[in-house]
Enzyme design. Structure first.
Site, PDB file in Angstrom:
ATOM      1  N   TYR A   1       3.571 -20.925  42.020  1.00 10.87           N
ATOM      2  CA  TYR A   1       2.992 -20.263  40.839  1.00 10.87           C
ATOM      3  C   TYR A   1       2.185 -21.277  40.011  1.00 10.87           C
ATOM      4  O   TYR A   1       1.029 -21.041  39.670  1.00 10.87           O
ATOM      5  CB  TYR A   1       4.085 -19.635  39.965  1.00 10.87           C
ATOM      6  CG  TYR A   1       3.562 -19.226  38.607  1.00 10.87           C
ATOM      7  CD1 TYR A   1       2.766 -18.094  38.461  1.00 10.87           C
ATOM      8  CD2 TYR A   1       3.811 -20.000  37.465  1.00 10.87           C
ATOM      9  CE1 TYR A   1       2.246 -17.742  37.216  1.00 10.87           C
ATOM     10  CE2 TYR A   1       3.300 -19.651  36.219  1.00 10.87           C
ATOM     11  CZ  TYR A   1       2.522 -18.524  36.104  1.00 10.87           C
ATOM     12  OH  TYR A   1       1.998 -18.185  34.868  1.00 10.87           O
TER      13      TYR A   1
ATOM     14  N   LYS B   1      -2.174 -21.828  39.061  1.00  9.33           N
ATOM     15  CA  LYS B   1      -2.861 -22.028  37.779  1.00  9.33           C
ATOM     16  C   LYS B   1      -3.767 -23.256  37.858  1.00  9.33           C
ATOM     17  O   LYS B   1      -4.884 -23.250  37.360  1.00  9.33           O
ATOM     18  CB  LYS B   1      -1.841 -22.168  36.641  1.00  9.33           C
ATOM     19  CG  LYS B   1      -1.061 -20.882  36.379  1.00  9.33           C
ATOM     20  CD  LYS B   1      -1.961 -19.738  35.957  1.00  9.33           C
ATOM     21  CE  LYS B   1      -1.275 -18.407  35.882  1.00  9.33           C
ATOM     22  NZ  LYS B   1      -2.183 -17.270  35.738  1.00  9.33           N
TER      23      LYS B   1
ATOM     24  N   SER C   1      -1.716 -22.148  31.990  1.00  9.90           N
ATOM     25  CA  SER C   1      -0.363 -22.396  31.489  1.00  9.90           C
ATOM     26  C   SER C   1      -0.166 -23.881  31.233  1.00  9.90           C
ATOM     27  O   SER C   1      -0.752 -24.733  31.923  1.00  9.90           O
ATOM     28  CB  SER C   1       0.625 -21.924  32.554  1.00  9.90           C
ATOM     29  OG  SER C   1       1.913 -22.391  32.261  1.00  9.90           O
TER      30      SER C   1
HETATM   31  P1  NAD Z   1       2.689  -9.382  33.199  1.00 11.52           P
HETATM   32  O1  NAD Z   1       3.293  -9.340  34.556  1.00 11.52           O
HETATM   33  O2  NAD Z   1       3.385  -8.673  32.096  1.00 11.52           O
HETATM   34  O3  NAD Z   1       1.190  -8.830  33.274  1.00 11.52           O
HETATM   35  C1  NAD Z   1       0.377  -8.965  34.420  1.00 11.52           C
HETATM   36  C2  NAD Z   1      -0.235  -7.602  34.705  1.00 11.52           C
HETATM   37  O4  NAD Z   1      -1.088  -7.723  35.848  1.00 11.52           O
HETATM   38  C3  NAD Z   1       0.802  -6.536  35.052  1.00 11.52           C
HETATM   39  O5  NAD Z   1       0.534  -5.373  34.284  1.00 11.52           O
HETATM   40  C4  NAD Z   1       0.602  -6.284  36.541  1.00 11.52           C
HETATM   41  O6  NAD Z   1       0.889  -4.938  36.892  1.00 11.52           O
HETATM   42  C5  NAD Z   1      -0.862  -6.635  36.723  1.00 11.52           C
HETATM   43  N1  NAD Z   1      -1.235  -7.092  38.067  1.00 11.52           N
HETATM   44  C6  NAD Z   1      -0.623  -8.038  38.816  1.00 11.52           C
HETATM   45  N2  NAD Z   1      -1.269  -8.172  39.995  1.00 11.52           N
HETATM   46  C7  NAD Z   1      -2.307  -7.302  39.975  1.00 11.52           C
HETATM   47  C8  NAD Z   1      -3.347  -6.969  40.913  1.00 11.52           C
HETATM   48  N3  NAD Z   1      -3.403  -7.540  42.114  1.00 11.52           N
HETATM   49  N4  NAD Z   1      -4.251  -6.032  40.575  1.00 11.52           N
HETATM   50  C9  NAD Z   1      -4.179  -5.415  39.346  1.00 11.52           C
HETATM   51  N5  NAD Z   1      -3.230  -5.686  38.446  1.00 11.52           N
HETATM   52  C10 NAD Z   1      -2.307  -6.623  38.756  1.00 11.52           C
HETATM   53  O7  NAD Z   1       2.457 -10.922  32.834  1.00 11.52           O
HETATM   54  P2  NAD Z   1       2.099 -11.601  31.449  1.00 11.52           P
HETATM   55  O8  NAD Z   1       3.300 -12.303  30.952  1.00 11.52           O
HETATM   56  O9  NAD Z   1       1.394 -10.649  30.584  1.00 11.52           O
HETATM   57  O10 NAD Z   1       1.100 -12.719  31.936  1.00 11.52           O
HETATM   58  C11 NAD Z   1      -0.310 -12.523  31.939  1.00 11.52           C
HETATM   59  C12 NAD Z   1      -0.991 -13.768  32.493  1.00 11.52           C
HETATM   60  O11 NAD Z   1      -0.623 -14.897  31.715  1.00 11.52           O
HETATM   61  C13 NAD Z   1      -0.615 -14.100  33.930  1.00 11.52           C
HETATM   62  O12 NAD Z   1      -1.771 -14.608  34.565  1.00 11.52           O
HETATM   63  C14 NAD Z   1       0.422 -15.180  33.766  1.00 11.52           C
HETATM   64  O13 NAD Z   1       0.471 -16.011  34.887  1.00 11.52           O
HETATM   65  C15 NAD Z   1      -0.123 -15.916  32.565  1.00 11.52           C
HETATM   66  N6  NAD Z   1       0.902 -16.692  31.819  1.00 11.52           N
HETATM   67  C16 NAD Z   1       2.018 -16.056  31.371  1.00 11.52           C
HETATM   68  C17 NAD Z   1       2.996 -16.792  30.693  1.00 11.52           C
HETATM   69  C18 NAD Z   1       4.260 -16.123  30.210  1.00 11.52           C
HETATM   70  O14 NAD Z   1       5.218 -16.840  29.882  1.00 11.52           O
HETATM   71  N7  NAD Z   1       4.319 -14.788  30.116  1.00 11.52           N
HETATM   72  C19 NAD Z   1       2.808 -18.157  30.477  1.00 11.52           C
HETATM   73  C20 NAD Z   1       1.641 -18.756  30.927  1.00 11.52           C
HETATM   74  C21 NAD Z   1       0.682 -18.012  31.600  1.00 11.52           C
HETATM   75  N1  UFG Z   2      16.652 -21.383  29.433  1.00  9.64           N
HETATM   76  C1  UFG Z   2      18.027 -21.312  29.331  1.00  9.64           C
HETATM   77  N2  UFG Z   2      18.644 -20.195  29.773  1.00  9.64           N
HETATM   78  C2  UFG Z   2      17.973 -19.139  30.312  1.00  9.64           C
HETATM   79  C3  UFG Z   2      16.564 -19.207  30.393  1.00  9.64           C
HETATM   80  C4  UFG Z   2      15.941 -20.359  29.955  1.00  9.64           C
HETATM   81  O1  UFG Z   2      18.670 -22.249  28.872  1.00  9.64           O
HETATM   82  O2  UFG Z   2      18.607 -18.157  30.718  1.00  9.64           O
HETATM   83  C5  UFG Z   2      15.979 -22.584  28.938  1.00  9.64           C
HETATM   84  C6  UFG Z   2      15.202 -23.299  30.013  1.00  9.64           C
HETATM   85  O3  UFG Z   2      16.026 -24.212  30.688  1.00  9.64           O
HETATM   86  C7  UFG Z   2      14.097 -23.969  29.201  1.00  9.64           C
HETATM   87  C8  UFG Z   2      13.869 -23.013  28.043  1.00  9.64           C
HETATM   88  O4  UFG Z   2      15.028 -22.195  27.969  1.00  9.64           O
HETATM   89  O5  UFG Z   2      14.581 -25.160  28.695  1.00  9.64           O
HETATM   90  C9  UFG Z   2      12.646 -22.126  28.231  1.00  9.64           C
HETATM   91  O6  UFG Z   2      12.737 -21.508  29.506  1.00  9.64           O
HETATM   92  P1  UFG Z   2      11.777 -20.319  29.933  1.00  9.64           P
HETATM   93  O7  UFG Z   2      12.160 -19.918  31.321  1.00  9.64           O
HETATM   94  O8  UFG Z   2      11.770 -19.267  28.888  1.00  9.64           O
HETATM   95  O9  UFG Z   2      10.338 -20.984  29.906  1.00  9.64           O
HETATM   96  P2  UFG Z   2       9.752 -22.198  30.749  1.00  9.64           P
HETATM   97  O10 UFG Z   2       9.285 -23.208  29.756  1.00  9.64           O
HETATM   98  O11 UFG Z   2      10.664 -22.644  31.795  1.00  9.64           O
HETATM   99  O12 UFG Z   2       8.500 -21.502  31.497  1.00  9.64           O
HETATM  100  C10 UFG Z   2       7.694 -20.497  30.910  1.00  9.64           C
HETATM  101  C11 UFG Z   2       7.195 -19.548  31.998  1.00  9.64           C
HETATM  102  C12 UFG Z   2       6.287 -20.242  32.943  1.00  9.64           C
HETATM  103  C13 UFG Z   2       5.173 -20.890  32.204  1.00  9.64           C
HETATM  104  C14 UFG Z   2       5.723 -21.790  31.131  1.00  9.64           C
HETATM  105  C15 UFG Z   2       4.624 -22.361  30.292  1.00  9.64           C
HETATM  106  O13 UFG Z   2       8.292 -19.030  32.704  1.00  9.64           O
HETATM  107  O14 UFG Z   2       5.709 -19.304  33.804  1.00  9.64           O
HETATM  108  O15 UFG Z   2       6.603 -21.069  30.279  1.00  9.64           O
HETATM  109  O16 UFG Z   2       3.819 -21.341  29.785  1.00  9.64           O
HETATM  110  F1  UFG Z   2       4.412 -21.604  33.049  1.00  9.64           F
END
Ligand code: NAD
Ligand code: UFG
Length: 338
Positions: free
Chosen positions: A150, A154, A125
């Site tokens: 969290y 990463k 991330s």
């Molecule tokens: P998500 O929660 O939708 O998907 C994760 C999946 O993993 C889920 O289906 C969950 O059931 C499964 N899971 C969790 N723990 C498990 C375990 N112990 N064994 C088997 N399955 C398990 O999340 P996502 O948004 O698709 O994110 C995927 C990856 O990308 C994660 O590693 C997350 O940290 C990373 N990531 C997400 C974002 C974001 O904004 N969505 C940003 C940066 C990084």
């Molecule tokens: N925001 C609002 N109102 C809300 C939600 C968010 O104003 O209800 C604003 C936040 O303050 C921020 C922007 O919208 O300025 C984006 O916020 P998000 O929560 O959507 O995303 P972040 O950048 O805070 O974080 C996300 C994921 C993290 C990840 C990161 C980078 O939540 O897990 O992106 O990938 F690490």
């Protein structure tokens, strides 16, 4: 070639499974359904006309992971999504996050390290950069102390992979540092399914527009940006999914320059919260109810990617606009509430 996708029924994983199947990879999904549902398989099948193999398995169970690799000895490529991802929850439940995000990683790498040739892609991330000193953010920008357990998982996750790769030449890994994934597949067969109140901006916007939430709170308009609201790099999840296929092919075709590489995956364009709201109102033809409130703790002012390395080395580039991504989120929200 058979690819293991952990967390493949989750938001990003399911979109990657679709792209892998479209490229004729064979896919086996491991997921414990802690943050997803088995119905996602139907969505994947509706899009691709292929049903990937799915095994319900908790990757925290070391013996179950060992048994899987014994049975599926032909799996050498792994894309690892399974993790817990709620930043706020990780502050409340740090052990759960360290266990789920790091033990699972260690168990997988323990299986891959003894293979003749293995490929591993890790979901990292842009949170590892914290508030970067320079924008856009390049991969060589220093990582900053994590704001949450969290975020720490990463950073530590990347370090674990780097250390193992140093002593395991047969293991080739790529960490993809995602910026802000949004959107859904254009078919609206798969998308994001946040549990409870969404923490992220776009699902909060779509749930407000559909009437599930009364109003969106915009966290602060006194940041040093043009309109005072925070800037992020919002990337369409389908673009993000295609980056995984590009990374996998780089490893499979031995095009990587090092056996541990890191890439930023973003669009390279920053958008403020107010710009996202305006763009959403335009594509959805709705008026969004929102108010400005205090800043949210832990938010950084601005982050957007320098995508040069991904563009040139991976041969990958995002193609979807913010508007297109928001429209797909809106179509998905309408479909799941209908
Ligand atoms: P998500 O929660 O939708 O998907 C994760 C999946 O993993 C889920 O289906 C969950 O059931 C499964 N899971 C969790 N723990 C498990 C375990 N112990 N064994 C088997 N399955 C398990 O999340 P996502 O948004 O698709 O994110 C995927 C990856 O990308 C994660 O590693 C997350 O940290 C990373 N990531 C997400 C974002 C974001 O904004 N969505 C940003 C940066 C990084
Ligand atoms: N925001 C609002 N109102 C809300 C939600 C968010 O104003 O209800 C604003 C936040 O303050 C921020 C922007 O919208 O300025 C984006 O916020 P998000 O929560 O959507 O995303 P972040 O950048 O805070 O974080 C996300 C994921 C993290 C990840 C990161 C980078 O939540 O897990 O992106 O990938 F690490």
């Amino acid at each position: 070639m058979k690819i293991l996708v952990t967390g493949g029924l989750g938001y990003i994983g399911s979109h990657v499974v679709v792209e892998l199947l479209n490229e004729n990879f064979e896919v086996v999904i491991l997921d414990n359904l802690s943050n997803s549902s088995e119905n996602v398989l139907d969505g994947i099948t509706a899009i691709t006309h292929k049903k990937p193999e799915f095994i319900k398995l908790d990757l925290r169970e070391k013996s179950a992971v060992q048994d899987f690799f014994k049975k599926y000895s032909d799996v050498s490529g792994v894309i690892h999504f399974a993790a817990s991802k709620a930043v706020g929850e990780s502050v409340e439940l740090p052990l759960l996050y360290y266990e789920n995000n790091l033990n699972t990683l260690i168990y997988l790498l323990s299986q891959l390290k003894d293979k003749n040739n293995a490929q591993f892609i890790f979901s990292s991330s842009c949170t590892v950069y914290g508030q970067a000193d320079e924008l856009p953010i390049t991969e060589s920008a220093p990582t900053k102390p994590a704001e949450s357990p969290y975020g720490n998982t990463k950073q530590i996750g990347e370090e674990i992979i780097k250390d193992i790769c140093k002593v395991t030449p047969n293991l080739n890994a790529i960490a993809l540092r995602y910026f802000n994934p949004i959107g859904a597949h254009e078919s609206a067969e798969i998308g994001e399914l946040p549990l409870g109140v969404p923490q992220n901006l776009v699902p909060y916007i779509t749930q407000t527009a559909i009437g599930m939430r009364e109003e969106l709170s915009v966290f602060g308009d006194d940041y040093p940006t043009e309109d005072g609201t925070c800037i992020r790099d919002y990337i369409h999840v389908v673009d993000l999914a295609k980056a995984h296929v590009a990374a996998l092919k780089r490893l499979v075709n031995a095009k990587n320059k090092d056996n541990f590489e890191v890439f930023n995956i973003g669009t390279g364009k920053g958008s403020s919260v107010l710009e996202v709201i305006t763009a959403f109102e335009k594509v959805s033809n709705t008026k969004l109810n929102y108010k400005i409130v205090d800043r949210r703790e832990g938010d950084i002012t601005a982050a957007y990617a320098d995508t040069h390395k991904a563009n040139t080395e991976l041969g990958w580039k995002s193609i979807y606009s913010l508007e297109k991504a928001l429209l797909s989120s809106w179509k998905w929200e309408q479909k799941i509430r209908s």
